[in-house]
Design an enzyme around this catalytic site. Structure first.
Site, mmCIF file in Angstrom:
data_model
loop_
_atom_site.group_PDB
_atom_site.id
_atom_site.type_symbol
_atom_site.label_atom_id
_atom_site.label_comp_id
_atom_site.label_asym_id
_atom_site.label_seq_id
_atom_site.Cartn_x
_atom_site.Cartn_y
_atom_site.Cartn_z
ATOM 1 N N CYS A 91 3.358 -13.759 5.891
ATOM 2 C CA CYS A 91 2.764 -13.398 4.602
ATOM 3 C C CYS A 91 3.766 -13.362 3.452
ATOM 4 O O CYS A 91 3.404 -13.612 2.309
ATOM 5 C CB CYS A 91 2.058 -12.057 4.724
ATOM 6 S SG CYS A 91 0.772 -12.057 6.007
ATOM 7 N N HIS A 95 0.265 -11.758 -2.713
ATOM 8 C CA HIS A 95 -0.332 -12.151 -1.436
ATOM 9 C C HIS A 95 -1.691 -11.480 -1.299
ATOM 10 O O HIS A 95 -1.818 -10.269 -1.498
ATOM 11 C CB HIS A 95 0.583 -11.728 -0.287
ATOM 12 C CG HIS A 95 -0.071 -11.810 1.050
ATOM 13 N ND1 HIS A 95 -0.680 -12.961 1.510
ATOM 14 C CD2 HIS A 95 -0.229 -10.876 2.035
ATOM 15 C CE1 HIS A 95 -1.170 -12.735 2.717
ATOM 16 N NE2 HIS A 95 -0.916 -11.487 3.050
ATOM 17 N N ASN A 138 -7.918 -15.068 4.438
ATOM 18 C CA ASN A 138 -6.483 -14.760 4.349
ATOM 19 C C ASN A 138 -5.699 -15.932 4.933
ATOM 20 O O ASN A 138 -5.618 -16.089 6.145
ATOM 21 C CB ASN A 138 -6.176 -13.469 5.110
ATOM 22 C CG ASN A 138 -4.702 -13.119 5.093
ATOM 23 O OD1 ASN A 138 -3.872 -13.858 4.564
ATOM 24 N ND2 ASN A 138 -4.354 -11.990 5.688
#
Length: 362
Positions: free
Chosen positions: A122, A270, A301
Site C-alpha cells: 500500500c 492511499h 482497493n
C-alpha cells in the site's frame, strides 16, 4: 527517514485494470444473503461499489505490458531510452525471476536496461518514487519505468471469502506504469518514510512462502487459522494505524518541506477504505475538493496503485492538459506496517490518461 531531491520528476503515467468488473449489488443474494442493510452499510462505510478482477491467465506483467504500450504508442516514449524498469508488487508473476526481468523481455527493452522488483504494497508507490528518484538524482539513470500494482484476487483470499459469506473482500486488481525522468530544471521533492516492523502481525500473509511460523511467534489471535495464501488482518488495528500515523506523517512532511496545506493543489492518499480517508480528511481539516476519495468506489482497493489511479482519473491530462505546474502531496500506508509521504511538483507537461481497461486480444 527524510530526504529531498531536486532533479527528478514524474513525466507520464497510465493506470490499467482488468476487463472483469464486479458490482457489489449483484452479491446481495449470495455473499450478503439478502441482507440489504449490511450491503448498504458496506457501501457507505467502505465505499465499495465496483472492483475489477483478473482471470486465471492474467498477471501483473500482462497489465503492465498493456500500460507500457500506452506510454510507447500514445505518449511517444522511446523504449530504447529506458535505463531501468522496476516492478513494485506483492503478487509477482514468479518467485524467480523478478517480474521486472520477465517484463523486460516482453517489452523488448535494451540489454543495458536494468530490472528488479520491490516487495511493497500500500505504501509502495511512494516507496518506489523515493528509491528511483535516488537512482536518478545520483546520475545513474535518466529514465526509469516504474510499475506498481497487484493481482491480489489470484490468492486464495477471494475463494475463501466465497465460502465465508460474512466476509467482504474489497480488493481489486490493477497496475500503474509511470515514467520517471531526470530534469535539468530544478523541481524540488520531499520524502518521509517509516516502518513499524513490530506490528507486522496486524496485516500479513503467514503461509505460502519459505517460513513456517509457529503459533507462539505472533501474539495475535486467529492468525494461525488462516489458509495457505490467505492474508490475515486485524481491521481495528489497521484502521487505528492509518488514521493516527498518516495525519502525523502529513503534518511532518509539510513542516519538512516548509509548505502549508493551503499551498497544495491536491492531496492523493492511499484509498484502502472510504472511512479511513474521510477520517484523515476530517482530522487534518483538508479541503475535500483537493482530496479525491472515490477510487475504491470505482475499482476496489487496488493496493499501491490507488494513488496513481486517483491521479489519472482526477487529472487525465491526455484529454485536459495542465494549465500550470501542480504541487501535490502523496500519502501511502499499509502492510509492514509501512508509511510514506511525499510533496512534489507535476510540471505543465505532465501526461496521464484516465484509467484504462485491459484488452487481452490487442
Amino acid at each position: 527517514m527524510k530526504t529531498s531531491f531536486s532533479h527528478a520528476k514524474i513525466s507520464a503515467m497510465a493506470m490499467v485494470v482488468p476487463q472483469n468488473r464486479y458490482n457489489i449489488d449483484d452479491e446481495l443474494h449470495t455473499r450478503y444473503q439478502g441482507d440489504i442493510k449490511k450491503l448498504n452499510r458496506i457501501k457507505k462505510s467502505v465505499g465499495l461499489q465496483y472492483k475489477y478482477i483478473v482471470d486465471e491467465e492474467t498477471s501483473v506483467s500482462d497489465l503492465a505490458e498493456y500500460g507500457a504500450n500506452i506510454l510507447f504508442n500514445e505518449y511517444g516514449l522511446d523504449k530504447n531510452t529506458i535505463d531501468a524498469i522496476v516492478v513494485i508488487t506483492q503478487t509477482p508473476d514468479f518467485f524467480i525471476p523478478a517480474t521486472a526481468c520477465y517484463l523486460h523481455g516482453k517489452l523488448d527493452l535494451p540489454q543495458t536496461t536494468l530490472a528488479f522488483d520491490i516487495n511493497q504494497s500500500c505504501a509502495g508507490f511512494v516507496y518506489g518514487l523515493y528509491t528511483l528518484f535516488s537512482m536518478i538524482e545520483n546520475g545513474g539513470c535518466k529514465r526509469i519505468l516504474m510499475v506498481c500494482g497487484d493481482t491480489s484476487s489470484k490468492s486464495a483470499t477471494e475463494k475463501m471469502h466465497e465460502k465465508n459469506k460474512f466476509k467482504t473482500n474489497i480488493t481489486g486488481d490493477g497496475v500503474s506504469i509511470s515514467l520517471l525522468e531526470y530534469t535539468q530544471e530544478k523541481m524540488q521533492s520531499f520524502f518521509e518514510l517509516g516502518n513499524d516492523g513490530k506490528s507486522v502481525k496486524y496485516l500479513f500473509k503467514p503461509f505460502g512462502a519459505f517460513k513456517n511460523p509457529k503459533p507462539h511467534e505472533f501474539d495475535e489471535p486467529e492468525w494461525y487459522n488462516t489458509e495457505p495464501k490467505e492474508s490475515y488482518m486485524n481491521g481495528l488495528e489497521i484502521f487505528n494505524f492509518a488514521t493516527q500515523k498518516e495525519p502525523e506523517a502529513f503534518e511532518s512532511i509539510l513542516e519538512y518541506a516548509k509548505c502549508k496545506k493551503e499551498d497544495l493543489d491536491y492531496i492523493f492518499l492511499h484509498q484502502a477504505n472510504k472511512s479511513i480517508v474521510d477520517t484523515i480528511i476530517k482530522k487534518l481539516k483538508l479541503d475535500p475538493l483537493k482530496t479525491p476519495n472515490d477510487t475504491i468506489t470505482k475499482y476496489g482497493n487496488v493496493n499501491g496503485a490507488t494513488i496513481p489511479a486517483t491521479i489519472c482519473d482526477t487529472l487525465d491530462t491526455a484529454t485536459n492538459p495542465l494549465s500550470k505546474k501542480l504541487k501535490v502531496e502523496l500519502g501511502g500506508f499499509g502492510a509492514g506496517l509501512s508509511w510514506a509521504n511525499a510533496i512534489l511538483e507535476l510540471d505543465q507537461n505532465f501526461w496521464c490518461k484516465q484509467t484504462q481497461i485491459y484488452k487481452k486480444d490487442l
